[in-house]
Design an enzyme around this catalytic site. Structure first.
Site, mmCIF file in Angstrom:
data_model
loop_
_atom_site.group_PDB
_atom_site.id
_atom_site.type_symbol
_atom_site.label_atom_id
_atom_site.label_comp_id
_atom_site.label_asym_id
_atom_site.label_seq_id
_atom_site.Cartn_x
_atom_site.Cartn_y
_atom_site.Cartn_z
ATOM 1 N N GLU A 200 26.685 -16.888 20.617
ATOM 2 C CA GLU A 200 26.695 -18.259 21.102
ATOM 3 C C GLU A 200 27.412 -19.200 20.128
ATOM 4 O O GLU A 200 27.187 -19.084 18.924
ATOM 5 C CB GLU A 200 25.268 -18.794 21.313
ATOM 6 C CG GLU A 200 25.282 -20.087 22.108
ATOM 7 C CD GLU A 200 23.908 -20.699 22.366
ATOM 8 O OE1 GLU A 200 23.785 -21.526 23.265
ATOM 9 O OE2 GLU A 200 22.969 -20.346 21.654
ATOM 10 N N GLY A 334 19.267 -20.240 12.444
ATOM 11 C CA GLY A 334 17.868 -19.865 12.247
ATOM 12 C C GLY A 334 17.455 -18.695 13.119
ATOM 13 O O GLY A 334 16.687 -17.826 12.701
ATOM 14 N N ALA A 335 17.973 -18.680 14.352
ATOM 15 C CA ALA A 335 17.632 -17.622 15.295
ATOM 16 C C ALA A 335 18.521 -17.746 16.521
ATOM 17 O O ALA A 335 19.115 -18.799 16.758
ATOM 18 C CB ALA A 335 16.173 -17.729 15.728
ATOM 19 N N MET A 336 18.594 -16.678 17.309
ATOM 20 C CA MET A 336 19.417 -16.704 18.522
ATOM 21 C C MET A 336 18.709 -15.967 19.642
ATOM 22 O O MET A 336 18.232 -14.857 19.467
ATOM 23 C CB MET A 336 20.784 -16.077 18.208
ATOM 24 C CG MET A 336 21.698 -15.940 19.406
ATOM 25 S SD MET A 336 22.090 -17.559 20.160
ATOM 26 C CE MET A 336 22.201 -17.084 21.873
ATOM 27 N N ASN A 338 19.278 -14.232 22.374
ATOM 28 C CA ASN A 338 19.817 -13.178 23.241
ATOM 29 C C ASN A 338 18.724 -12.595 24.124
ATOM 30 O O ASN A 338 17.640 -12.260 23.649
ATOM 31 C CB ASN A 338 20.385 -12.034 22.391
ATOM 32 C CG ASN A 338 21.187 -12.529 21.223
ATOM 33 O OD1 ASN A 338 22.189 -13.191 21.417
ATOM 34 N ND2 ASN A 338 20.716 -12.260 20.012
ATOM 35 N N HIS A 370 10.397 -21.405 20.224
ATOM 36 C CA HIS A 370 11.675 -21.963 20.666
ATOM 37 C C HIS A 370 12.530 -20.894 21.361
ATOM 38 O O HIS A 370 13.007 -21.084 22.475
ATOM 39 C CB HIS A 370 12.397 -22.538 19.437
ATOM 40 C CG HIS A 370 13.726 -23.142 19.716
ATOM 41 N ND1 HIS A 370 13.925 -24.495 19.775
ATOM 42 C CD2 HIS A 370 14.934 -22.580 19.956
ATOM 43 C CE1 HIS A 370 15.191 -24.748 20.037
ATOM 44 N NE2 HIS A 370 15.838 -23.584 20.154
ATOM 45 N N GLU A 371 12.692 -19.766 20.712
ATOM 46 C CA GLU A 371 13.567 -18.735 21.280
ATOM 47 C C GLU A 371 12.944 -18.116 22.530
ATOM 48 O O GLU A 371 13.650 -17.752 23.468
ATOM 49 C CB GLU A 371 13.902 -17.651 20.250
ATOM 50 C CG GLU A 371 14.499 -18.164 18.937
ATOM 51 C CD GLU A 371 15.684 -19.107 19.098
ATOM 52 O OE1 GLU A 371 16.405 -19.015 20.108
ATOM 53 O OE2 GLU A 371 15.883 -19.969 18.206
ATOM 54 N N HIS A 374 13.671 -20.260 25.462
ATOM 55 C CA HIS A 374 15.038 -20.058 25.949
ATOM 56 C C HIS A 374 15.129 -18.914 26.960
ATOM 57 O O HIS A 374 16.076 -18.867 27.750
ATOM 58 C CB HIS A 374 15.966 -19.703 24.787
ATOM 59 C CG HIS A 374 16.527 -20.880 24.053
ATOM 60 N ND1 HIS A 374 17.075 -21.970 24.689
ATOM 61 C CD2 HIS A 374 16.680 -21.107 22.723
ATOM 62 C CE1 HIS A 374 17.524 -22.829 23.758
ATOM 63 N NE2 HIS A 374 17.292 -22.328 22.564
ATOM 64 N N GLU A 393 18.826 -26.598 24.588
ATOM 65 C CA GLU A 393 18.230 -26.843 23.270
ATOM 66 C C GLU A 393 17.167 -27.938 23.285
ATOM 67 O O GLU A 393 16.163 -27.844 22.581
ATOM 68 C CB GLU A 393 19.326 -27.147 22.243
ATOM 69 C CG GLU A 393 20.335 -26.000 22.044
ATOM 70 C CD GLU A 393 19.681 -24.691 21.642
ATOM 71 O OE1 GLU A 393 18.487 -24.690 21.263
ATOM 72 O OE2 GLU A 393 20.363 -23.648 21.719
HETATM 73 N N1 BES Z 1 20.686 -21.157 20.530
HETATM 74 C C1 BES Z 1 20.365 -21.498 19.195
HETATM 75 C C2 BES Z 1 21.211 -20.789 18.182
HETATM 76 C C3 BES Z 1 22.570 -21.410 18.013
HETATM 77 C C4 BES Z 1 22.745 -22.493 17.192
HETATM 78 C C5 BES Z 1 23.668 -20.916 18.648
HETATM 79 C C6 BES Z 1 23.987 -23.071 17.043
HETATM 80 C C7 BES Z 1 24.913 -21.487 18.507
HETATM 81 C C8 BES Z 1 25.078 -22.572 17.684
HETATM 82 C C9 BES Z 1 18.896 -21.184 18.894
HETATM 83 O O1 BES Z 1 18.075 -21.200 19.999
HETATM 84 C C10 BES Z 1 18.382 -22.269 17.980
HETATM 85 O O2 BES Z 1 18.282 -23.361 18.425
HETATM 86 N N2 BES Z 1 18.068 -21.963 16.731
HETATM 87 C C11 BES Z 1 17.581 -22.922 15.769
HETATM 88 C C12 BES Z 1 16.144 -22.709 15.465
HETATM 89 C C13 BES Z 1 15.241 -23.535 16.310
HETATM 90 C C14 BES Z 1 13.788 -23.310 15.982
HETATM 91 C C15 BES Z 1 15.509 -25.011 16.235
HETATM 92 C C16 BES Z 1 18.368 -22.738 14.488
HETATM 93 O O3 BES Z 1 19.146 -21.790 14.418
HETATM 94 O O4 BES Z 1 18.216 -23.546 13.590
HETATM 95 ZN ZN ZN Z 2 17.700 -23.114 20.674
#
Ligand code: BES
Ligand code: ZN
Length: 960
Positions: A200, A334-336, A338, A370-371, A374, A393
Site C-alpha cells: 500500500e 507501524g502495520a499493514m 493485508n 486498527h488493522e 480494516h 484510515e
Molecule cells: N494502511 C496503513 C499502513 C500504511 C501507511 C500504508 C501508510 C501505506 C502508507 C495501516 O493500516 C496503518 O494505518 N498503520 C498505522 C498504525 C495505526 C495503528 C495508526 C501506522 O503504520 O502507523
Molecule cells: Zn490504517
C-alpha cells in the site's frame, strides 16, 4: 508510529453536476456513463495522433497518457507464481491475468515498476481450451508513469475474456516496500533473511505487473516456491504443497475473495506461531521469529477478542478462513492490513511482560484493533480512489475507540481518543492544511494522503457524527454501508447516504422514502429531515479544510454565538485575516451544559452568527460536552473567568473530559491571540486538586513544552524558574509515585510521565532512585527486572555516564525485545555528548546494530535533545541524498524525519536555514507538502515566543 504527517494543498475539486451524477448512477448503467465521457475511443486517438503521446523506453510512442489506467480492460483473476531466492536476494515469477475487455482495444495498460519482463503473451479463451500457443505481445514501458503497454496484434473484442501471461523477475527490494528482504539475528548471533511484501498504496506494481488501482478488484490464486527450511504465508490458507525435483517445495494457496492489489501479501520466512480459533471458526495465528515466540501471546488473546467483537458489531463475518498476524523485523510504518495476512513492526505486535510498559500495551492493542477494523473498512469496502483514503484510515482509527473500549475497558481508550483529535488540530489550524477528501495523483501525493488529516480528523468527525446521530443509529448506518458495498468500492457520498438512510431490513421503502413499521409517521419525518442534514452537515467537514472556532458571548439569558475559521497565529488585526476567513462555514452540531443543568443540550449552528436563549440564568456554560465535537470554543466577556472560578472552587462539577477540553482550548486560544497566556496558566492552577490522570497529563504537557522551548533556546532565567515551578507545583504527585508497575493503566502512564519529568529536571530523589536501580542492573549484568514503567527513565539516567552508555548499547545489540530496545535507544539519545549521538546516527545509517527502520524516530529523539538538535538537523541537510536512498520521498519515515528535525525551531536564523534547504530540494525536483507545513509552523513559533515570553516570565516570578 510516525504520526506527524504531511498535508496536501487544496486544489479545486471538480464538482459533478448532481443531476448528471444521479442520472448516470440510477437510470443508466455506470459503464455506459463512463464511455460517454470519451468522445473518441482511446485506441483511435492513438492511431490518429501517435505524436501526441509519450515516448516509451524503446523510443516508440506509448499509447496512454494518463496516470490513471484506462477502463477498457479490467482484471478478473490473477494466477501468480513467485519464487524468491533468499541467498541471491532476487525472485523469478510469472502470472496469468484473466481480463475482461469492456471496449475493443489494441493495447492493455498495466502498472509495472522496476520489473524485468522476460515474456508476455496473450491467450484467448479458445487458445486455452484447445491448449493453443498464445500470441507474443510487444511490451512498451513508460517508467515516468510506472506503466507498461502490451500491444496486441489484433483488436481485442468487447465483452470477451482474455488471458495475459507474463514472466518477469527482479531483485528483492532493499527498502520497506514492494517485495523486500528483512533480516534478524538469532540468539546465537546468526543473521537470517526473510522475504516479505508491503504494497500500500502503489507498490504492488514493483512485485508483479498489475492493474494497481484500488477500484480494480480481482481474485488472486497464489503459488510460492520455497526451500524446505522455510514456510510461505499468503492471504489465504494453503491448499497443498507440491514437492519438486531438486528438493524445492511449492505451496499453493486458496483463491482469494475479490480484492484490491494493495492488499495482496506473501512472506517466505522461518517463523514460529501460536494459534487459536474464534467461536465463528476463524483460525487466528501470531507469527514471529523463533526467539520472539514467547512475546506473541498477548497479541493472540487481543486479536481473538477483537475479531469476535467486529464480527458481532458489523454483523458481518470475517470472510476468510484464517487470519495471520506477523511481526516483521524490518518494517517501514507501524502495520499493514493485508487481507488475512496482517504485517506489523515487531513493536506494534509483540508484548514482552518483562519489558513492555503500560503505554506499550495500549499501542499494541490499538494497532491490532486498527488493522482488524480494516478487514472490513478498507478490505471488504474500499475507497474508489486514494483521495478518499480517510474512508479507510479515519474509520480504522475511529473503530479503535469503539472496539478497544468494548474489549479492554480498563485501557480507557476513550480518554486517550481526545488526544487523537487534539493532535490533528495542530495541523488543521494552519492554512497549509487540506480537506479530508483531497485530490491525489502521483504516487508521492498518494503517500502524502496518509496523514493526520485522513487518520485523526477522519476519526474525530466520525465520532462527532456518532454523538449527533446516537451510537445505535450510527452503528446501523455503517452496517448498512458495509453490507451494501461489500467486495466493492465506495466514496464519500455513499457513506453519507448509508448513514442517513435508515432503510434497513425490517423497514420498507416507497418512492425513495423509508418507512419503519413502528412509529411510522414521526420516523418518516425524522428521516426526511436527517437524510438531507447528514450529508449537508458532513460535507462541510470533509470538503472544507480547517477547524471552526465557536465564540460564545453570554448576556443574561442569551448566548450569542459566532463561528469563524480557527487559525493559529493569525490575528484579527492582520491584513490577511479577512481573506483567510472568506467562504468558510460549517454545520456544527453544538452540545453544551451549564452550571444550572448538567444534561447535554444540543443545537446545530449553521450560520455565521446565531443566538441561543437559555431557560434560566447560569454562572457558566461549557460547550462541546465531553469534547466530542471537532471545534474550539472561546468564551468572551467573563466566560473564561467563570469557568476558571468553577474549576478552582469545585472542578468536579465539570465532567472530566470537559476539564481536559478546557485546558486544550485555552492554550490553543493563546496561540491564536484570543486569550492571554497568564489566563490559560491560571486555568491550570486548579490541577493541584485534580485526580483525573488525563487532565493532569494535559496540563503537564503544555508546561513541559514551554520548558523544552526555553531549554532549547537557552533562555536560562525562564528555564530555571519553570523548573522550580514544575517541581514545586507537582511535588506532591511526584513524591507519591512508586517505582513499580502497580495501578491502572493510566496511573502507570502518569507515573512514567512524572518521573521522566522529575529526572529530566534533575530532581534529586528521582536521580538517586534511578541511579540506584541502574547500578543494580549493571551489577546483575542486565539480568535484573526493572519495573517496565520506569525502565526508560532508569536507562536514561544510566546513559549519562560513559560506562552506562556503553553497557546499554551492548545490551541493545543482544536484546530480543523490541519494547526494550526502543527504551534503550531513547535513553542513549538523551546523552549530552555529541560524539555519542553521532555514533547512534552512524549505526542507524549502517543498519546493522540499529536498524534503518528506527532511524526516523532516532533522529526525532536526538532533535528533541537540546544538545542534539543542531546535530540532527545538520545531519539531515548534509545527508539528504543518502536518506533518499533508504526511504521514499513521501514515506512516513521521510516526512517524520523532516518535521521531527525542524518544526520545533523558533528563531529567525533557523527559519532561514530551513527555507534555504527546502529551496535547494525543490530545485532538485523534490517537493513535499510537509515543507509548507514546517515553513508555516516555525514563524508561528517565533511569533508565539515574541508575544508570550514576557508574560511567561512575569507570571513565573509571581508564582514562585
Ligand atoms: N494502511 C496503513 C499502513 C500504511 C501507511 C500504508 C501508510 C501505506 C502508507 C495501516 O493500516 C496503518 O494505518 N498503520 C498505522 C498504525 C495505526 C495503528 C495508526 C501506522 O503504520 O502507523
Ligand atoms: Zn490504517
Amino acid at each position: 508510529v510516525f504520526h506527524s504527517s504531511a498535508m496536501v494543498k487544496p486544489r479545486r475539486k471538480h464538482i459533478f453536476n448532481i443531476y448528471t451524477g444521479f442520472y448516470c448512477s440510477v437510470i443508466i448503467l455506470p459503464q455506459i456513463c463512463i464511455c460517454s465521457l470519451f468522445s473518441t475511443p482511446p485506441s483511435d486517438q492513438f492511431k490518429k495522433h501517435p505524436e501526441a503521446f509519450p515516448v516509451a523506453t524503446n523510443r516508440e510512442p506509448f499509447p496512454w497518457r494518463e496516470l490513471r489506467l484506462p477502463s477498457m480492460v479490467i482484471p478478473l483473476h490473477y494466477d501468480l507464481f513467485v519464487h524468491p531466492n533468499l541467498t541471491s536476494l532476487d525472485f523469478v515469477a510469472s502470472e496469468k491475468i484473466e481480463v475482461l475487455v469492456r471496449d475493443a482495444t489494441q493495447f492493455i495498460i498495466l502498472h509495472s515498476k522496476d520489473l524485468e519482463i522476460m515474456n508476455a503473451a496473450l491467450h484467448s479463451e479458445e487458445d486455452l481450451r484447445y491448449r493453443k500457443p498464445g500470441k507474443k505481445l510487444n511490451v512498451l514501458s513508460y517508467p515516468a508513469h510506472q506503466q507498461i503497454a502490451l500491444l496486441v496484434p489484433e483488436t481485442l473484442m468487447a465483452d470477451l475474456r482474455y488471458y495475459v501471461v507474463i514472466d518477469f523477475q527482479a531483485k528483492l527490494s532493499d527498502g520497506f516496500e514492494g517485495f523486500y528482504k528483512s533480516t534478524y539475528r538469532t540468539l546465537d548471533g546468526e543473521t537470517r533473511t526473510i522475504a516479505v511484501t508491503d504494497f500500500e498504496p502503489t507498490e504492488a506494481r514493483t512485485a508483479f505487473p498489475c492493474f494497481d488501482e484500488p477500484l480494480f478488484k480481482a481474485n488472486f490464486s497464489i503459488k510460492i516456491r520455497r526451500e524446505r527450511g522455510h514456510i510461505a504465508l499468503s492471504n489465504m490458507p494453503k491448499i497443498k504443497t507440491v514437492e519438486l525435483e531438486g528438493g524445492l517445495l511449492e505451496d499453493h494457496f486458496e483463491t482469494t475473495v475479490k480484492m484490491s492489489t494493495y492488499l495482496v501479501a506473501y512472506i517466505v520466512c522461518d517463523f514460529k506461531s501460536v494459534s487459536g480459533t474464534t467461536t465463528s471458526g476463524v483460525k487466528v495465528s501470531i507469527y514471529a521469529s523463533p526467539d520472539k515466540w514467547s512475546q506473541t501471546h498477548y497479541a493472540l488473546e487481543a486479536s481473538l477478542k477483537l475479531l469476535a467483537f467486529y464480527e458481532n458489531y458489523f454483523d458481518i463475518n470475517y470472510p476468510l478462513p484464517k487470519l495471520d498476524l506477523v511481526a516483521i523485523p524490518d518494517f517501514g510504518s507501524g502495520a499493514m492490513e493485508n487481507w488475512g495476512l496482517i504485517t506489523y513492526r515487531e513493536t506494534s505486535l509483540l508484548f514482552d511482560p518483562r519489558t513492555s510498559s503500560a503505554s506499550d500495551k495500549l499501542w499494541v492493542t490499538r494497532v491490532i484493533a486498527h488493522e482488524l477494523a480494516h478487514q472490513w473498512f478498507g478490505n471488504l469496502v474500499t475507497m474508489e480512489w486514494w483521495n478518499d483514503i480517510w474512508l479507510n484510515e479515519g474509520f480504522a482509527t475511529y473503530m479503535e475507540l469503539i472496539s478497544v473500549n468494548a474489549t479492554y475497558p480498563e485501557l480507557q481508550i476513550d480518554n486517550y481518543f481526545l488526544d487523537v483529535c487534539f493532535e490533528v488540530i495542530k495541523r488543521d489550524s494552519l492554512n497549509s492544511s487540506h480537506p479530508i477528501s483531497n485530490e491525489a495523483k502521483t504516487p508521492t501525493q498518494i503517500h502524502e494522503m496518509f496523514d493526520a488529516v485522513s487518520y485523526n480528523k477522519g476519526a474525530c468527525i466520525l465520532n462527532m457524527l456518532k454523538d449527533f446521530l446516537s451510537e445505535e443509529k450510527f452503528q446501523k448506518g455503517i452496517i448498512h454501508y458495509l453490507k451494501k458495498f461489500s467486495f466493492r468500492n465506495a466514496k464519500n457520498d455513499d457513506l453519507w447516504s448509508s448513514l442517513s438512510n435508515s432503510c434497513l431490513e425490517g423497514d420498507f421503502t416507497s418512492g425513495g422514502f423509508c418507512y419503519s413499521d413502528s412509529k411510522m409517521t414521526s420516523n418518516t419525518l425524522n428521516f426526511l429531515g436527517q437524510n438531507v442534514e447528514v450529508k449537508e452537515m458532513m460535507t462541510t467537514w470533509t470538503l472544507q479544510k480547517g477547524i471552526p472556532l465557536v465564540v460564545v458571548n453570554q448576556e443574561g439569558h442569551s448566548l450569542r454565538l459566532r463561528q469563524e475559521r480557527f487559525l493559529k497565529g493569525v490575528f484579527k488585526e492582520d491584513p490577511s485575516w479577512r481573506a483567510l476567513q472568506e467562504g468558510y462555514l460549517w454545520h456544527i452540531p453544538l452540545t453544551y451544559s451549564t452550571s444550572s443543568s448538567n444534561g447535554i443540550h444540543r443545537y446545530i449552528l449553521k450560520s455565521k452568527t446565531d443566538t441561543l436563549v437559555l431557560p434560566e440564568k447560569t454562572s457558566w456554560v461549557k460547550f462541546n460536552v465531553d469534547s466530542n465535537g471537532y471545534y474550539i470554543v472561546h468564551y468572551e466577556g467573563h466566560g473564561w473567568d467563570q469557568l476558571i472560578t468553577q474549576l478552582t472552587q469545585n472542578h468536579t462539577l465539570l465532567r472530566s473530559k470537559d476539564r481536559i477540553d478546557l485546558i486544550h482550548d485555552a492554550f490553543q486560544l493563546v496561540s491564536a491571540g484570543r486569550l492571554t497566556l497568564d489566563k490559560a496558566l491560571d486555568l491550570t492552577h486548579y490541577l493541584q486538586h485534580e485526580t483525573n490522570v488525563l487532565a493532569i497529563l494535559k496540563g503537564l504537557e503544555y508546561l513541559e513544552s514551554f520548558y523544552h522551548m526555553m531549554e532549547r533556546r537557552n533562555i536560562s532565567d525562564v528555564t530555571e524558574n519553570l523548573k522550580h515551578y514544575l517541581l514545586r507545583y507537582f511535588k506532591p504527585v511526584i513524591d507519591a509515585q512508586s517505582w513499580s508497575d502497580e495501578g491502572s493503566v493510566w496511573d502507570r502512564m502518569l507515573r512514567t510521565a512524572l518521573l521522566k519529568l522529575a529526572c529530566h529536571l534533575n530532581h534529586a530523589p528521582c536521580i538517586r532512585k534511578a541511579t540506584e536501580l541502574f547500578s543494580q542492573w549493571m551489577e546483575s549484568n542486565g539480568k535484573l527486572n526493572i519495573p517496565t514503567d520506569v525502565l526508560k527513565i532508569v536507562y536514561s539516567v544510566g546513559a549519562q555516564t560513559t560506562t552506562g552508555w556503553n553497557s546499554l548499547l551492548e545490551h541493545y545489540e543482544l536484546s530480543v525485545s523490541g519494547a526494550e530496545k526502543n527504551k534503550i535507544l531513547y535513553a542513549l539519545s538523551t546523552s549530552k555528548h555529541q560524539e555519542k549521538l553521532m555514533k547512534l546516527i552512524e549505526l542507524a545509517m549502517e543498519g546493522k546494530v540499529i536498524k534503518t527502520q528506527d532511524l526516523a524516530s532516532l533522529l526525532h529523539a536526538i532533535a528533541r535533545n537540546p544538545k542534539g538538535q543542531q546535530l540532527a538537523w545538520n545531519f539531515v541537510r548534509e545527508n539528504w541524498t543518502h536518506l533518499l536512498k533508504k526511504f521514499d520521498l513521501g514515506s512516513f519515515a521521510m516526512r517524520f524525519i523532516i518535521s521531527g528535525t525542524t518544526s520545533h525551531f523558533s528563531s529567525k536564523d533557523e527559519l532561514q536555514e530551513v527555507q534555504l534547504f527546502f529551496e535547494s530540494l525543490k530545485a532538485q525536483g523534490s517537493h513535499l507538502d510537509i515543507f509548507q507545513i514546517v515553513l508555516e509552523t516555525i514563524p508561528k513559533n517565533i511569533e508565539w515566543l515574541e508575544k508570550n515570553l514576557p508574560t511567561l516570565r512575569t507570571w513565573l516570578l509571581v508564582k514562585i
